[in-house]
Each structure stands twice: as C-alpha cells, then as structure tokens.
Design a protein around this motif. Structure first.
Motif, short mmCIF file in Angstrom:
data_model
loop_
_atom_site.label_atom_id
_atom_site.label_comp_id
_atom_site.label_asym_id
_atom_site.label_seq_id
_atom_site.Cartn_x
_atom_site.Cartn_y
_atom_site.Cartn_z
N TRP A 1 -3.97 -8.44 47.76
CA TRP A 1 -4.72 -7.55 48.20
C TRP A 1 -3.83 -6.16 48.91
CZ3 TRP A 1 -9.03 -8.40 47.71
CH2 TRP A 1 -9.93 -9.53 47.55
N ASP B 1 -11.65 -17.54 36.69
CA ASP B 1 -11.07 -16.67 37.59
C ASP B 1 -10.04 -17.08 38.33
OD1 ASP B 1 -13.21 -18.33 38.70
OD2 ASP B 1 -14.16 -16.94 39.36
N THR C 1 -9.47 -16.30 49.84
CA THR C 1 -10.17 -14.79 50.59
C THR C 1 -11.14 -14.82 49.41
OG1 THR C 1 -8.27 -14.15 49.88
CG2 THR C 1 -8.13 -14.10 52.13
N GLU C 2 -10.65 -14.96 48.25
CA GLU C 2 -11.49 -14.66 47.09
C GLU C 2 -12.08 -15.77 46.95
OE1 GLU C 2 -8.89 -11.87 44.19
OE2 GLU C 2 -7.72 -13.38 45.18
N ASP D 1 -3.86 -14.83 46.60
CA ASP D 1 -4.40 -13.24 46.73
C ASP D 1 -3.84 -12.07 46.95
OD1 ASP D 1 -4.25 -12.80 48.88
OD2 ASP D 1 -5.99 -13.56 50.32
N ARG E 1 -11.89 -19.04 45.25
CA ARG E 1 -11.44 -19.52 44.42
C ARG E 1 -10.54 -20.68 44.67
NH1 ARG E 1 -9.69 -13.75 41.55
NH2 ARG E 1 -11.44 -13.10 41.27
#
Length: 549
Positions: free
Chosen positions: A506, A263, A88-89, A504, A91
């Motif tokens: 969120w 990150d 979702t990011e 993640d 990474r």
C-alpha cells in the motif's frame, strides 16, 4: 507489548542476547574446531556457511522455537495450497505454481490453475522458437535481432537482473535492452541506436495502465511510426504481458501475442510468469526452463526439509535475531561475481516491499522492527568504500557473501584473488584485530610511544560482526533460480514471524495516486493548486520552467 513479544521464545531470546555480552566469535572458533562443519547446510547446489554468526546451539533452538510458536510451517503450507494468505487484497499467493513441475494440481477458489500455467509456458517456448528461428519477422521481412523490454518494478528488475546474471548463456541471435524509468532520457537512449524493422518491443503491465510503462510504450510506438512503420505493422513488433486484453488489442497488439497475468502473482514475484518472457528471448527457452526448475527445487526443499535443515528458514531466523534482538537496521549483500552485481537491488525490492510494514495481520500496530534496509554491491568494489563502516562503525550490519567456486572462461589468478578477498573479508569481520595485535604490528616502525598507542587504537577492529557465506559450483540458470527462491522464502518466513502481510504494498500505491493527481496539475497550467504549500511551490517552479508541459 504485542502478542509476538510476549511469546516465551521471544522472551528467552531476549535473555540469550543479553548473555552474549563479552562473548566473541573468535574464541568460539578457537574452542570448537568443528564449528564450521556443524553450522553449514547445503541444498539445491547452494552451500551456506553460517558459522560466523552470533549463535550457539541454545540460541538456534530458541529461534526454531519462535518459528514454531508463530506457526511458520502451517503458514508455508497454506501458501503452497493456494489459500488466501494475502488477506488485505483477498488473494492467494502462488508464484510457486508458476514453477511447479510436480504434475499435481494447484487449486485456487476450487479451480486448478496448472493447465493455464503450463499452456502459458508452452506459448512462451513456441514464441521464443519462432523468434530465434527467424520464423517471426518484422513487417519488412527482416528477422528480429533487438528486443526492448519495457516494465517497472518487478516487471523490470526480475528479467533484467536474471538476464545479466546469466551472461555466459546469452543467445547470440538477440540483443536485449531494458527500460523502466519514466525519465525520457532512458528510452530515447535505447531506441536511438536501433533499427525499427528488426526490433521487438515487449510491454509488461498487468493492467496495461501502469504510468511509467504505458508512457514508455507510447513513446516507443511513436518512434516506430515515425521511423516508417505503419499502424498495421505494430502487431509484428509489439507484444505484451497483461490481463487487459481489450486495452492491448486497441493499442494494436495481436491478441495471439498477449501473454496472461494472474492476480495471485505479485509484481516482485512475477519473473516466473510470462513477465520472464524477455529472459527466455535473451537466453533461449532451455535456460529459462532451468531457471524455473532451480526455483522449484528450492520450493521442494523449503516445503519438505525439517526446520533445522531448511535454508530459507535458517537464514530468516538469523535475520530476525539481528533485527529484533541486536537492533540491526540493515543487511548487506555482497556478491563476489561481476554478473551477479544486480542481485542486491533485486532482493532490495523483494524484501523491503514485502516486509516494510508497521501493521500486523490483525490490524495491530507492531512495536518491533520489521524489514531491514537491504543494500550491497559486488566484491571487491565495496571493500574500497562501505566495508569500512561494517568493520569499524558503531552499527551492526549483518552480511551475506556470495561466491561461485568456478566461472566461465576462468582465469585462475583472477578467481583465486576474488575468492581470497571474499573469504578474507568474512574472516576479518568475525575475528577483527585487537589493540594488542595492532600495537605489536607497529613495533620497529620508528614511532614514538604516544604515536604508537594512538595509531594502534585507530587500527583496532572489534570483529564479532556476523556474516553468512553462500557458495555454489557455478552460477548457471538452475542455481540462480534456487538462489532467488531461497531469498523469496526467507522473506516469507520473516513476514510470517513478524505477522505482517508480505504480499501487499500500500505504501507504493499511495505515491502512485498522488503522483497522478499532481501530473494533472502539471499538464494544465491554469489549474488551481490545492495541495500543501511545499507541493504547490514545487509545481509552480516546474510550470515556469516548462510552459509547454
């Protein structure tokens, strides 16, 4: 039904769970004297006794089939290889690279990240040595004796709990303090007792904009300046871990004292990065290095051991068994060691922030439970409070008991009593007490038959409550590193089976955004309130009580 619940292994496990009705672990131990030996594993200095679980060979085989059907091994290898597993990011997830002592490269987007990782470790070592030797002094020439670590979430919990757990190894030259909560009472309490001339403040924020951390750091700077320091002196007393070099230098921090972040390291895994600098300052670099080495040993075990002999895989599957096939909604951690008392809170963030999700990686809403509530307390304190619920409550609460076989400055009477409570509680959860046993115990007590029957009913405990027991020789830095990595990988395996993105958060982000929107209204008394009726009313009450906010 989702793709997970349609799998043959899932269907088989559902059937096996129903077949356990009427079975009791007490009988299994009576019938099989070798059960404890067969259901125990040891790796990286940690011995796991999982014999007090509602399992047999057929159930274990079904659980391992489920792991294979969900391609746990492939997903694990992808993570170690630096592939994009935080989809979702976009990474990679490479906290394991931060404790990689193999000498092999770790590639992210075609670039080996290990040179920068190793350079950062050297920078940490050199800085710690300068502080401990007195080479780095405050602006008046006094050596640094006090270190205040300012962070939030993993940037706070990781360093704080690891440092507390390793109290026998604390470096005598440094006193370490931790601040996280934006509640001003906390930082005021910490700073009020310190001499600014001998205090170092470590600010940990990847963005240098994290609300709580930035506000606490600004408060610390005001305290430093009001105490007599000048703006030109900030560079001697403030350092940071951040990727925002510009913001840090504008604050007044010397660029040489800015430690990097990446990150591909999530906050709840960040203690292995320069976020762990306070640990190194508080323990000395040698013990900090041993912490990393212990985690690396568990990484190698997780990556290389067969599934059936793999500690993180096994613990993850046992958790899946209870959450998804017995309806367990929580899991309790019970460290029988005072210095490890903060460990449940660490795992709480690690587990619940990672797997507390309701959407799978394919954006499909899941129809099964993920992420149990993680909680716990040190033994024997919990025995006099919440153990009652575990023993006789209607909810199933799996437990992890933890005990070092030896401790520093060991008092034999105390330690034997501690161990007896740990082992006794796990035994009691497993075997319980039958009505007949309770009734027999009340013989000769002068009770009427009705009272004896009634009291025996109340004293009956069903048992059959599952638990793991983890033993380790002594909780040194290497063992602690392995223990933390064990739970990290357990969480990863469960996320892989549930199909959620464990990396993640969120749900955390939404609260931050809304909180910032509300803060703007709190600080401007004449701003129109355009939230829901409840939030508007709460803001109005706060404004009335704090007209100068």
């Amino acid at each position: 039904m989702t793709s997970l619940t349609q799998l043959p292994a899932w269907q088989q496990l559902q059937s096996l769970s129903r077949n356990l009705a009427g079975e009791h672990m007490r009988d299994w131990f009576n019938q099989d004297p070798g059960r404890a030996d067969r259901y125990s594993l040891e790796a990286c200095g940690i011995r796991l006794d999982y014999s007090k679980n509602l399992i047999n060979d057929q159930i274990l085989a079904g659980l391992f089939d489920l792991a294979n059907e969900r391609q746990v091994g492939n997903k694990r290898d992808a993570m170690f290889a630096g592939e994009i597993v935080n989809h979702t990011e976009g990474r990679a997830v490479l906290h394991t690279a931060l404790r990689n002592f193999s000498g092999k490269p770790v590639m992210v987007n075609g670039e080996d990240v290990m040179p920068e990782v190793l350079a950062t470790q050297d920078k940490i070592r050199n800085f710690v040595e300068r502080i401990h030797s007195g080479q780095h002094k405050g602006y008046t020439g006094k050596p640094i004796k006090q270190v205040v670590s300012i962070g939030i979430g993993g940037s706070f919990l990781g360093p704080k709990i690891m440092f507390e757990a390793l109290k026998p190894y604390w470096h005598q030259a440094i006193t370490l303090h931790f601040v996280a909560n934006v509640d001003g009472c906390h930082i005021q309490d910490v700073l009020s007792g310190l001499d600014h001339e001998e205090t170092l403040l470590v600010m940990s924020s990847k963005s240098f904009t994290t609300q709580e951390t930035l506000q606490n750091t600004l408060t610390a700077r005001d305290w430093f300046l009001k105490s007599g320091g000048g703006r030109q002196d900030i560079a001697r007393h403030f350092i940071c871990v951040s990727s925002n070099i510009q913001a840090a230098t504008e604050f007044g921090i010397d660029e040489e004292n800015i430690f990097p972040m990446w990150d591909w390291v999530g906050g709840r895994y960040s203690l292995w990065s320069a976020i762990g600098l306070p640990i190194a300052l508080g323990l000395g670099y040698k013990h900090y290095r041993e912490l990393l080495e212990g985690a690396y040993a568990m990484d190698r075990h997780f990556a290389e051991a067969p599934m059936q002999q793999n500690l993180p895989v096994l613990m993850a599957l046992l958790g899946i068994w209870y959450v998804n096939f017995f309806g367990a909604q929580s899991h309790v951690l019970l460290p029988y060691y005072h210095y490890l008392r903060g460990f449940p809170a660490y795992v709480q963030q690690l587990d619940m922030e990672s797997n507390g999700k309701s959407v799978a990686g394919n954006a499909e809403q899941v129809d099964y439970s993920t992420g149990p509530v993680i909680w716990g307390s040190e033994g024997t304190n919990g025995q006099h409070s919440f153990h009652q619920l575990i023993h006789q409550g209607q909810v199933l609460i799996p437990a992890d008991f933890m005990l070092p076989l030896n401790v520093h400055n060991q008092n034999e009477a105390h330690h034997a009593m501690l161990a007896s409570n740990c082992f006794g509680q796990s035994q009691a959860l497993m075997q319980g007490k039958s009505y007949d046993e309770a009734y027999a115990e009340l013989a000769g007590k002068g009770l009427s038959e009705d009272k004896r029957v009634s009291l025996a009913t109340h004293k009956t405990m069903p048992g059959n409550k599952p638990s793991n027991t983890l033993l380790f020789g002594q909780l040194d830095a290497r063992t602690l590193g392995a223990l933390v990595a064990l739970y990290e990988h357990k969480v990863f395996v469960q996320g892989a089976i549930w199909g959620v993105n464990s990396f993640d958060q969120w749900g955390v982000e939404l609260g931050k955004v809304l909180g910032n929107n509300i803060l703007a209204k709190l600080q401007k008394a004449d701003a129109d309130l355009d939230f829901d009726a409840s939030t508007n009313a709460l803001i109005s009450h706060f404004r009335q009580a704090n007209p100068g906010a």
